[in-house]
Design an enzyme around this catalytic site. Structure first.
Site, PDB file in Angstrom:
ATOM      1  N   CYS A  83      78.772 -16.915  61.941  1.00  0.00           N
ATOM      2  CA  CYS A  83      79.095 -17.507  63.251  1.00  0.00           C
ATOM      3  C   CYS A  83      78.434 -18.856  63.491  1.00  0.00           C
ATOM      4  O   CYS A  83      78.718 -19.500  64.508  1.00  0.00           O
ATOM      5  CB  CYS A  83      78.716 -16.538  64.366  1.00  0.00           C
ATOM      6  SG  CYS A  83      76.925 -16.294  64.563  1.00  0.00           S
ATOM      7  N   GLU A 137      65.694  18.370  25.535  1.00  0.00           N
ATOM      8  CA  GLU A 137      66.534  18.472  26.733  1.00  0.00           C
ATOM      9  C   GLU A 137      66.568  17.123  27.440  1.00  0.00           C
ATOM     10  O   GLU A 137      65.549  16.421  27.497  1.00  0.00           O
ATOM     11  CB  GLU A 137      65.979  19.522  27.701  1.00  0.00           C
ATOM     12  CG  GLU A 137      65.843  20.912  27.116  1.00  0.00           C
ATOM     13  CD  GLU A 137      65.016  21.805  28.020  1.00  0.00           C
ATOM     14  OE1 GLU A 137      65.605  22.442  28.909  1.00  0.00           O
ATOM     15  OE2 GLU A 137      63.791  21.849  27.852  1.00  0.00           O
ATOM     16  N   CYS A 183      70.375 -13.212  62.629  1.00  0.00           N
ATOM     17  CA  CYS A 183      71.264 -13.931  63.532  1.00  0.00           C
ATOM     18  C   CYS A 183      71.103 -13.302  64.913  1.00  0.00           C
ATOM     19  O   CYS A 183      71.386 -12.117  65.095  1.00  0.00           O
ATOM     20  CB  CYS A 183      72.713 -13.813  63.065  1.00  0.00           C
ATOM     21  SG  CYS A 183      73.891 -14.452  64.285  1.00  0.00           S
ATOM     22  N   TYR A 198      70.428  22.213  37.684  1.00  0.00           N
ATOM     23  CA  TYR A 198      70.361  22.628  36.284  1.00  0.00           C
ATOM     24  C   TYR A 198      69.046  23.379  36.066  1.00  0.00           C
ATOM     25  O   TYR A 198      67.968  22.883  36.443  1.00  0.00           O
ATOM     26  CB  TYR A 198      70.413  21.439  35.327  1.00  0.00           C
ATOM     27  CG  TYR A 198      71.793  20.922  35.020  1.00  0.00           C
ATOM     28  CD1 TYR A 198      72.882  21.786  34.887  1.00  0.00           C
ATOM     29  CD2 TYR A 198      72.022  19.554  34.834  1.00  0.00           C
ATOM     30  CE1 TYR A 198      74.148  21.305  34.594  1.00  0.00           C
ATOM     31  CE2 TYR A 198      73.281  19.071  34.533  1.00  0.00           C
ATOM     32  CZ  TYR A 198      74.343  19.951  34.422  1.00  0.00           C
ATOM     33  OH  TYR A 198      75.597  19.475  34.129  1.00  0.00           O
ATOM     34  N   CYS A 216      78.755 -12.533  67.029  1.00  0.00           N
ATOM     35  CA  CYS A 216      78.790 -12.577  65.559  1.00  0.00           C
ATOM     36  C   CYS A 216      79.674 -11.441  65.064  1.00  0.00           C
ATOM     37  O   CYS A 216      79.343 -10.259  65.227  1.00  0.00           O
ATOM     38  CB  CYS A 216      77.382 -12.463  65.002  1.00  0.00           C
ATOM     39  SG  CYS A 216      77.289 -12.600  63.207  1.00  0.00           S
ATOM     40  N   LYS A 248      66.273  14.730  30.489  1.00  0.00           N
ATOM     41  CA  LYS A 248      65.445  14.774  31.698  1.00  0.00           C
ATOM     42  C   LYS A 248      66.285  14.235  32.866  1.00  0.00           C
ATOM     43  O   LYS A 248      66.452  13.029  33.012  1.00  0.00           O
ATOM     44  CB  LYS A 248      64.189  13.928  31.498  1.00  0.00           C
ATOM     45  CG  LYS A 248      63.160  14.064  32.605  1.00  0.00           C
ATOM     46  CD  LYS A 248      61.895  13.295  32.236  1.00  0.00           C
ATOM     47  CE  LYS A 248      60.826  13.455  33.302  1.00  0.00           C
ATOM     48  NZ  LYS A 248      61.224  12.837  34.575  1.00  0.00           N
ATOM     49  N   ASP A 255      67.324  13.182  36.580  1.00  0.00           N
ATOM     50  CA  ASP A 255      66.548  12.473  37.586  1.00  0.00           C
ATOM     51  C   ASP A 255      66.825  13.064  38.964  1.00  0.00           C
ATOM     52  O   ASP A 255      67.739  12.653  39.669  1.00  0.00           O
ATOM     53  CB  ASP A 255      66.927  10.989  37.563  1.00  0.00           C
ATOM     54  CG  ASP A 255      65.815  10.118  38.107  1.00  0.00           C
ATOM     55  OD1 ASP A 255      64.718  10.642  38.324  1.00  0.00           O
ATOM     56  OD2 ASP A 255      66.053   8.916  38.317  1.00  0.00           O
ATOM     57  N   CYS A 260      73.706 -18.871  60.760  1.00  0.00           N
ATOM     58  CA  CYS A 260      74.397 -17.649  60.348  1.00  0.00           C
ATOM     59  C   CYS A 260      75.640 -17.990  59.544  1.00  0.00           C
ATOM     60  O   CYS A 260      76.461 -18.805  59.986  1.00  0.00           O
ATOM     61  CB  CYS A 260      74.775 -16.827  61.584  1.00  0.00           C
ATOM     62  SG  CYS A 260      75.763 -15.361  61.201  1.00  0.00           S
ATOM     63  N   LYS A 302      60.380   8.657  28.031  1.00  0.00           N
ATOM     64  CA  LYS A 302      61.125   7.923  29.052  1.00  0.00           C
ATOM     65  C   LYS A 302      61.814   6.733  28.396  1.00  0.00           C
ATOM     66  O   LYS A 302      61.175   5.955  27.677  1.00  0.00           O
ATOM     67  CB  LYS A 302      60.185   7.440  30.156  1.00  0.00           C
ATOM     68  CG  LYS A 302      59.378   8.552  30.829  1.00  0.00           C
ATOM     69  CD  LYS A 302      60.249   9.443  31.689  1.00  0.00           C
ATOM     70  CE  LYS A 302      60.672   8.783  32.965  1.00  0.00           C
ATOM     71  NZ  LYS A 302      59.580   8.627  33.946  1.00  0.00           N
TER      72      LYS A 302
END
Length: 678
Positions: free
Chosen positions: A413, A115, A428, A226, A434, A117, A119, A410, A316
């Site tokens: 700006c 089957e 910033c 599932y 900004c 697996k 996640d 930044c 895995k």
């Protein structure tokens, strides 16, 4: 009497009809009625249940839309422990596993079931008389959280199973609750617009969703399920695991059709190789293959180790990685001013997608990897949906590779960046000028969890900002006065402006705690906003509170308190609050504040930790406050008591013991309130 009987029959008939239509749609991909007709039937049932709640069935299809608020999830002991599987990344280990199975079965013939697996989050479901009665998370394998109201919102999961005379009266189904990839991507896009950190993978997103207290929000996340295992007090309802899977599907439970029997370990390996790439075409994240001995008598014969079954193992897949060229680093400015580096790469196929960008996290990561422009870098996905750079191929480094110099100003700006002590990100500080910060603050204010303003999504407010029509949330409420100007804009028009105006008017009824969250104060998330709103009741006491006073509010620590106090002292923020007040936005909680009950806990401070049996944590906090006590989030020598519940963290217990802080239970606290002392 006849009328009531007719109503009860109508509710029963609508319930059965909607269960059937759900099964046809989600299990058989058949739409027997239009969406409009289905919604009409569902609304009809909702109206009847609202009028006659005594006739509503526990597993009514109306549970799909959520609406249950759970302050604290109770826990339950698993009838059958939820054990973990042994993991391997090696095909050689799989052959050794097969050899152990051969020895354990003493040469008898056997088959495996393979089957995918998925996640997600392991879940145990209990069905009684064909009705879903309980959903419990894995927890520690012995006990888990009861999240039944959230589980009931999953549309692919039947609340009522199809009738089958062979179905036992009481059994459990184990399976995986997961977030489909398209839903995950949509959720991350929304979080990015709101200036929130992105979720790393669908597994974390599914787990976090199941812990949400409002089942209506869970329903909106469109989780799926599932089934992969059947358990019953009658040990041998089926001869094999594969027969149980077929029965579960026959009863209406969603079972992935990707499973397959394998007659040998070579067939198992063939299945693994087949799905190595094909799994990326699925709408759900996968991270491996589960291999189980099929025959249930043979499973009993093989037995268990202390931690896992001897008849099953999980293979895995190695983390998906690629090698490509780093061309450029760009810098994005978020709502709080954090400047995040993003790597631009030569396109590289990875885990079913073509990756062109990858996260580099912060300046520390750039330095740790010694990244240079032109480097050949290793990019990894694995369980992480967001690609990240994990290393550099130093042997392939060009002679002219340029070191990456983190900007000192930044990128948006030009303001000099600052790096607060103890933080990884440069920021910033120009939050008033900004553009990306201002735009993100507007997007946050109109977002679903804040003011949720219909007709004003992130794209629209961003466009208004670029056109110079709005700069702060208060400016949004001036837009209806510019009606004639707005309807002339491309892709807007009369209906859109009317919808936006109605959405702005409706936002004036949004509760104060959501408004406080929408103001975008750094570190003030939904929970902190709720705590501050409940404690102070309105905005003015918050604006006038010191950092020390704010820190005394439950779940508001020193860092948060300093941030709120600094925000409140800024004249521009005070002006924003006054303009929002003038616009009619809720700046105080409605209804009467809870009245004090006694002064029995005057001068005492408490820390609450763990899960409590008789009351939720919020209820205990309120009880302490109503009796003159205070709740804090940290343990110190000045603390009066640590109130310990189930699953309390060992670190807090150890710290309390070290500092000689008395540890009491929920019953002790209730006794103090009722009797005036322990």
């Amino acid at each position: 009497m006849t009328d009531l009987f007719s109503v009860q029959e109508k509710i029963r008939a609508l319930t059965e009809r909607l269960h059937y239509l759900n099964h046809q749609y989600y299990q058989n991909d058949v739409s027997e009625v239009s969406d409009q007709e289905f919604d009409h039937l569902l609304r009809e049932l909702q109206d009847l249940e609202k009028q006659y709640p005594e006739y509503a069935q526990p597993n009514s299809p109306t549970q799909r839309v959520g609406g249950t608020i759970t302050k604290q999830f109770p826990t339950a002991e698993h009838r059958y422990p939820m054990l973990s599987l042994a993991n391997t990344y090696s095909e050689a280990d799989l052959r050794e596993f097969d050899e152990r199975v051969q020895r354990g079965l003493e040469g008898a013939e056997y088959q495996y079931v393979c089957e995918l697996k998925f996640d997600g989050v392991a879940m145990s479901l209990r069905y009684e008389q064909g009705q879903l009665t309980q959903g419990v998370t894995r927890g520690d394998g012995t006990r888990g959280d009861v999240v039944t109201s959230n589980v009931r919102t999953i549309k692919t999961l039947p609340l009522h199973l199809r009738e089958d005379r062979n179905m036992p009266a009481d059994f459990e189904v184990r399976g995986e609750i997961f977030m489909p990839l398209n839903v995950f991507n949509d959720l991350n896009a929304e979080r990015e617009q709101n200036g929130e950190p992105l979720l790393a993978n669908p597994r974390n997103a599914a787990s976090g969703t199941l812990k949400l207290q409002d089942s209506a929000v869970v329903a909106a996340r469109r989780l799926r399920f599932y089934a992969y295992s059947y358990l019953s007090p009658r040990q041998r309802d089926f001869p094999s695991h594969s027969a149980a899977l077929e029965a579960l599907k026959r009863w209406g439970l969603p079972v992935s059709d990707t499973w397959r029997k394998a007659g040998s370990i070579d067939e198992v390996l063939s299945y693994i190789h087949e799905w190595d790439k094909k799994r990326f075409d699925l709408p759900v994240a996968t991270d491996g293959i589960v291999i189980k001995v099929d025959d249930l008598r043979q499973q009993e014969q093989l037995g268990y180790t202390a931690k896992s079954p001897r008849w099953a193992i999980a293979y895995k897949y190695p983390a998906e990685a690629g090698r490509t060229r780093l061309n450029e680093i760009i810098y994005q400015v978020g709502r709080t001013g954090a400047v995040t580096p993003v790597a631009l790469l030569d396109p590289v196929p990875l885990a079913g997608t073509v990756v062109k960008r990858a996260s580099v996290h912060n300046a520390n990561q750039i330095a740790a990897l010694d990244l240079r422009l032109g480097d050949m870098v290793f990019v990894e996905k694995g369980g992480e949906i967001i690609p990240k750079i994990t290393g550099v191929d130093l042997l392939a480094r060009p002679a002219d590779a340029q070191p990456i110099v983190y900007p000192t100003t930044c990128p948006a700006c030009g303001t000099p960046l600052v790096r607060p002590e103890g933080e990884a990100h440069y920021r910033c500080p120009n939050e008033r000028g900004c553009a990306p910060q201002l735009k993100s603050k507007l997007e946050h204010y109109v977002s679903r969890k804040a003011l949720d303003i219909d007709g004003l999504g992130a794209e629209t407010v961003g466009r208004f900002f670029d056109l110079g029509l709005v700069r702060t949330p208060a400016d949004l409420y001036d837009l209806p006065q510019r009606h004639a100007e707005l309807i002339q804009l491309d892709r807007l028009g009369e209906k859109s402006v009317q919808r936006m105006t109605a959405g702005l008017e409706a936002s004036k009824q949004v509760p104060f705690d959501q408004v406080l969250f929408g103001l975008g104060i750094r570190y003030v998330g939904e929970t902190v906003a709720e705590k501050l709103a409940a404690h102070y009741r309105s905005i003015d006491p918050i604006l006038n509170a010191s950092a020390e006073e704010l820190a005394a509010v439950p779940e508001v620590g020193g860092v948060i308190a300093e941030s709120v106090a600094a925000w409140a002292q800024d004249p521009a923020n005070r002006e924003l609050v006054e303009r929002l007040k003038a616009a009619g936005v809720q700046m105080e909680l409605t209804g009467e504040a809870p009245q004090p009950q006694s002064d029995r806990l005057n001068g005492l401070t408490f820390v609450l930790s763990g899960v409590f049996e008789q009351h939720s944590r919020e209820e205990l906090e309120q009880l302490i406050a109503l009796n003159g006590g205070k709740v804090t989030g940290s343990i110190s020598k000045k603390l009066s008591y640590l109130v310990a519940g189930d699953k309390m963290g060992p670190a807090k217990r150890e710290k309390a013991l070290t500092m000689k802080v008395p540890i009491i239970g929920e019953t002790d606290l209730l006794a103090m309130v009722s009797d005036g002392g322990l």
